[in-house]
Design a protein around this motif. Structure first.
Motif, PDB file in Angstrom:
ATOM      1  N   UNK A  65      34.089  81.174 -19.675  1.00 20.94           N
ATOM      2  CA  UNK A  65      33.346  81.582 -20.861  1.00 20.94           C
ATOM      3  C   UNK A  65      33.757  80.777 -22.090  1.00 20.94           C
ATOM      4  N   UNK A  66      32.858  80.721 -23.049  1.00 18.52           N
ATOM      5  CA  UNK A  66      33.132  80.049 -24.316  1.00 18.52           C
ATOM      6  C   UNK A  66      34.279  80.726 -25.058  1.00 18.52           C
ATOM      7  N   UNK A  67      35.067  79.921 -25.774  1.00 26.81           N
ATOM      8  CA  UNK A  67      36.067  80.420 -26.726  1.00 26.81           C
ATOM      9  C   UNK A  67      36.929  81.543 -26.132  1.00 26.81           C
ATOM     10  N   UNK A  68      37.369  81.319 -24.910  1.00 28.51           N
ATOM     11  CA  UNK A  68      38.096  82.338 -24.150  1.00 28.51           C
ATOM     12  C   UNK A  68      39.377  81.732 -23.592  1.00 28.51           C
ATOM     13  N   UNK A  69      40.445  82.526 -23.571  1.00 33.81           N
ATOM     14  CA  UNK A  69      41.749  82.041 -23.130  1.00 33.81           C
ATOM     15  C   UNK A  69      41.982  82.344 -21.657  1.00 33.81           C
ATOM     16  N   UNK A  70      42.430  81.318 -20.941  1.00 36.21           N
ATOM     17  CA  UNK A  70      42.725  81.416 -19.522  1.00 36.21           C
ATOM     18  C   UNK A  70      44.132  80.902 -19.251  1.00 36.21           C
ATOM     19  N   UNK A  71      44.734  81.356 -18.137  1.00 37.78           N
ATOM     20  CA  UNK A  71      45.999  80.815 -17.655  1.00 37.78           C
ATOM     21  C   UNK A  71      45.805  80.362 -16.219  1.00 37.78           C
ATOM     22  N   UNK A  72      46.206  79.131 -15.942  1.00 32.28           N
ATOM     23  CA  UNK A  72      46.113  78.566 -14.597  1.00 32.28           C
ATOM     24  C   UNK A  72      47.521  78.305 -14.089  1.00 32.28           C
ATOM     25  N   UNK A  73      47.863  78.895 -12.951  1.00 36.24           N
ATOM     26  CA  UNK A  73      49.177  78.706 -12.336  1.00 36.24           C
ATOM     27  C   UNK A  73      48.984  78.019 -10.994  1.00 36.24           C
ATOM     28  N   UNK A  74      49.803  77.008 -10.727  1.00 36.12           N
ATOM     29  CA  UNK A  74      49.697  76.311  -9.448  1.00 36.12           C
ATOM     30  C   UNK A  74      51.064  75.807  -9.005  1.00 36.12           C
ATOM     31  N   UNK A 132      52.743  55.960 -15.529  1.00 41.72           N
ATOM     32  CA  UNK A 132      52.122  56.836 -14.545  1.00 41.72           C
ATOM     33  C   UNK A 132      52.534  58.280 -14.727  1.00 41.72           C
ATOM     34  N   UNK A 133      51.656  59.182 -14.333  1.00 40.74           N
ATOM     35  CA  UNK A 133      51.944  60.618 -14.413  1.00 40.74           C
ATOM     36  C   UNK A 133      50.935  61.409 -13.605  1.00 40.74           C
ATOM     37  N   UNK A 134      51.318  62.637 -13.264  1.00 42.65           N
ATOM     38  CA  UNK A 134      50.390  63.624 -12.747  1.00 42.65           C
ATOM     39  C   UNK A 134      49.749  64.326 -13.951  1.00 42.65           C
ATOM     40  N   UNK A 135      48.533  64.858 -13.774  1.00 40.95           N
ATOM     41  CA  UNK A 135      47.910  65.515 -14.918  1.00 40.95           C
ATOM     42  C   UNK A 135      46.969  66.654 -14.513  1.00 40.95           C
ATOM     43  N   UNK A 136      46.733  67.510 -15.502  1.00 48.26           N
ATOM     44  CA  UNK A 136      45.800  68.633 -15.401  1.00 48.26           C
ATOM     45  C   UNK A 136      45.071  68.746 -16.723  1.00 48.26           C
ATOM     46  N   UNK A 137      43.794  69.139 -16.680  1.00 47.75           N
ATOM     47  CA  UNK A 137      43.049  69.449 -17.898  1.00 47.75           C
ATOM     48  C   UNK A 137      41.843  70.297 -17.555  1.00 47.75           C
ATOM     49  N   UNK A 149      49.547  76.718 -17.079  1.00 46.04           N
ATOM     50  CA  UNK A 149      48.922  76.120 -18.259  1.00 46.04           C
ATOM     51  C   UNK A 149      47.983  77.147 -18.863  1.00 46.04           C
ATOM     52  N   UNK A 150      48.179  77.442 -20.138  1.00 44.92           N
ATOM     53  CA  UNK A 150      47.303  78.366 -20.859  1.00 44.92           C
ATOM     54  C   UNK A 150      46.458  77.563 -21.832  1.00 44.92           C
ATOM     55  N   UNK A 151      45.167  77.799 -21.819  1.00 46.13           N
ATOM     56  CA  UNK A 151      44.266  77.049 -22.686  1.00 46.13           C
ATOM     57  C   UNK A 151      43.111  77.939 -23.124  1.00 46.13           C
ATOM     58  N   UNK A 152      42.467  77.532 -24.199  1.00 46.59           N
ATOM     59  CA  UNK A 152      41.299  78.237 -24.722  1.00 46.59           C
ATOM     60  C   UNK A 152      40.106  77.299 -24.689  1.00 46.59           C
ATOM     61  N   UNK A 153      39.025  77.752 -24.108  1.00 48.56           N
ATOM     62  CA  UNK A 153      37.821  76.944 -24.048  1.00 48.56           C
ATOM     63  C   UNK A 153      37.209  76.803 -25.434  1.00 48.56           C
ATOM     64  N   UNK A 189      46.076  79.920  -9.075  1.00 45.28           N
ATOM     65  CA  UNK A 189      45.588  81.184  -9.625  1.00 45.28           C
ATOM     66  C   UNK A 189      44.971  80.919 -10.983  1.00 45.28           C
ATOM     67  N   UNK A 190      43.789  81.457 -11.189  1.00 48.98           N
ATOM     68  CA  UNK A 190      43.088  81.325 -12.466  1.00 48.98           C
ATOM     69  C   UNK A 190      42.872  82.724 -13.016  1.00 48.98           C
ATOM     70  N   UNK A 191      43.376  82.977 -14.198  1.00 53.40           N
ATOM     71  CA  UNK A 191      43.316  84.328 -14.771  1.00 53.40           C
ATOM     72  C   UNK A 191      42.842  84.279 -16.216  1.00 53.40           C
ATOM     73  N   UNK A 192      41.851  85.079 -16.500  1.00 47.83           N
ATOM     74  CA  UNK A 192      41.393  85.228 -17.875  1.00 47.83           C
ATOM     75  C   UNK A 192      42.322  86.174 -18.610  1.00 47.83           C
TER      76      UNK A 192
END
Length: 533
Positions: free
Chosen positions: A404-413, A427-432, A461-465, A489-492
């Motif tokens: 969803x727009x303007x919403x905070x999620x946390x992704x754990x892996x 060089x590096x590994x990355x997520x976005x 990683x916690x981010x806001x859309x 795991x993806x959690x709103x």
């Protein structure tokens, strides 16, 4: 990463014998529809209906056209060769071009469903004319006071998007789904998925569900029902140590190995188990080969008669081919159950393929090489050479997962470094997280790291859309290296706030949420409980 853009676009398309109380539950619900498995929004269920209009006609589908038509105009089609289409003038207040056929599709009373569809705006409704596209579920007796799932939106011409609407039916015999346009505009629809995501027993029988009745029954006694018109019910005497409710067919419901699930259910205690007799209600997940050493999620509770409550149990399966869920009463008592949701909350790739998950492979693969696997039998894996600047091996599928727009999620892996990227080569590994329109200026959650070969770790990683209709998640490797991924795991965020720091939404575990409304001075004026979208 920009040079990967075009490539990414191509990726688009279960105590011993005689003493066990089984209430093996659910999820696939065989209505009148298909038996194809799909996992969307992390709820487990069987696909109830998928319609892409590729017959070129409404005939033979579960839909009625209204004022709409089926088009093969490439400028109007969303996916495939055909889409449903409607154009209405600004002088037409309500134009409805697609309905579900109530003679073919039956929506049970007091039951939660999710509808996902793709759309393309071909002419934006005029804001000055209060125009909008809309969706709703209406009772088949056309009682507008029972409408649910009401959703409106506008988009500029050419915009393609996906929406998922979750709604709960009322105490009506059937509902129809409606798509339309208010005060003019043009819209195409495609790839409609309709899914039942809760079991509320509103058919009034175990028949037609995935349950095989044990000693339990379906009751419509108002004193015993939790919600709606029916609930599952069992009463056992204190002389019965373990009671049996009912059980599902494990051939219809599959729990993957080494994977985390959450089960939410409503209950009503009708006779409290005796503490002096060591009585209790209980829940657990047991492997389908009845290996008690692999039991997981064991939960016990007691409550006084009349108490209504909700429980969510989160558990991780072991290295077993399947599990069954068990609800029981030990040493007497009485209990009703209702509104059961089972959700897969981690992706562990234990199917051995990206197929059937909410992820797309990119350049990656699923491996069962023990030197590469993190947990269980399988992990996602990618190796890239130093000459490849951006190698992306796993994405979330925007057609299955909606952010969803303007919403905070946390992704754990979980991850395992198998070849460390070269620091000398940057060089590096990355997520976005990237918006589904590939606007790199809206990227969020950008995270990079390196680790020596053999290092196993976990990241959150916690981010806001941003103000975008959807996002997808990307994992990759820059300038060479090798990495495995697992247990995603993806959690709103359960609490969402506005720009002024005021709580505007609280997410509950039973597909409900509480919304908070404020006046212009920031005073709380109203709260409402609704169904999660």
């Amino acid at each position: 990463m920009s040079r990967e853009k075009e490539r990414r676009k191509e990726i688009k398309k279960n105590f011993t014998v005689g003493v066990v109380f089984f209430f093996f539950l659910l999820i696939g619900f065989n209505l009148l529809f298909s038996n194809t498995t799909i996992a969307t929004n992390n709820y487990m269920h069987l696909l109830q209906l998928q319609e892409s209009f590729e017959q070129g006609s409404f005939t033979g589908t579960n839909f009625l056209p209204g004022s709409g038509s089926i088009t093969n105009d490439p400028a109007k089609v969303i996916n495939g060769s055909y889409s449903a289409y409607l154009s209405t003038p600004s002088t037409q207040d309500w134009g409805e071009f697609a309905y579900t056929d109530p003679n073919k599709l039956h929506f049970e009373k007091n039951t939660t469903y999710a509808v996902t569809f793709s759309y393309k705006s071909l002419e934006e409704p005029s804001g000055a004319n209060n125009g909008f596209f809309y969706f709703l579920a209406r009772s088949s007796d056309y009682d507008v006071t029972a409408d649910t799932g009401w959703t409106t939106w506008t988009d500029q011409a050419g915009k393609v998007g996906t929406k998922t609407v979750t709604f709960t039916t009322g105490n009506k015999d059937n509902y129809i789904l409606i798509w339309g346009i208010h005060n003019g505009g043009a819209l195409s629809l495609d790839d409609i998925y309709i899914r039942k995501i809760s079991e509320s027993f509103e058919q009034g029988s175990f028949a037609g569900t995935n349950f095989l009745a044990g000693s339990g029954s379906i009751t419509n006694d108002p004193a015993k029902v939790v919600n709606g018109s029916y609930s599952a019910y069992l009463s056992t005497p204190p002389t019965q140590d373990w009671g049996e409710f009912a059980h599902t067919d494990p051939n219809k419901l599959h729990f993957e190995k080494n994977t985390t699930y959450a089960v939410t259910f409503s209950y009503k205690s009708l006779e409290e188990p005796s503490g002096a007799n060591n009585g209790f209600f209980y829940f657990l997940a047991r492997s389908s080969d009845y290996d008690v050493t692999a039991d997981t999620g064991w939960t016990t509770w007691t409550d006084p008669a009349g108490k209504v409550g909700t429980k969510t149990v989160t558990f991780t399966t072991g290295n077993k081919d399947n599990y069954i869920l068990i609800w029981g009463i030990h040493n007497g008592g009485a209990l009703s159950l209702d509104d059961i949701y089972i959700r897969k909350i981690s992706e562990s790739f234990e199917q051995g393929s990206f197929a059937g998950t909410n992820f797309l492979a990119g350049s990656g693969s699923i491996t069962n090489d023990p030197t590469k696997v993190i947990n269980g039998s399988y992990s996602a894996y990618l190796s890239t050479p130093p000459t490849l600047d951006w190698g992306e091996f796993a994405y979330t599928d925007p057609n299955k997962l909606h952010f969803e727009k303007n919403t905070t999620y946390a992704v754990t892996f979980s991850y395992k470094s198998l070849e460390e990227p070269s620091g000398a080569n940057n060089g590096f590994f990355y997520f976005l997280a990237r918006s589904s329109d590939y606007d790199v200026t809206a990227d969020t959650g950008w995270t990079t790291w390196t680790d020596p070969a053999g290092k196993v770790g976990t990241k959150t990683v916690t981010f806001t859309t941003g103000n975008k209709d959807n996002y997808f998640l990307i994992w990759g490797i820059h300038n060479g290296g090798a990495l495995s991924l697992d247990d995603i795991r993806i959690k709103k965020n359960d609490f969402q706030y506005d720009q002024n720091g005021r709580l505007i939404k609280q997410i509950l575990p039973n597909a409900k949420n509480i919304r908070y409304h404020y006046d212009l001075n920031g005073n709380l004026i109203r709260t409402e409980i609704s169904t999660n979208n």
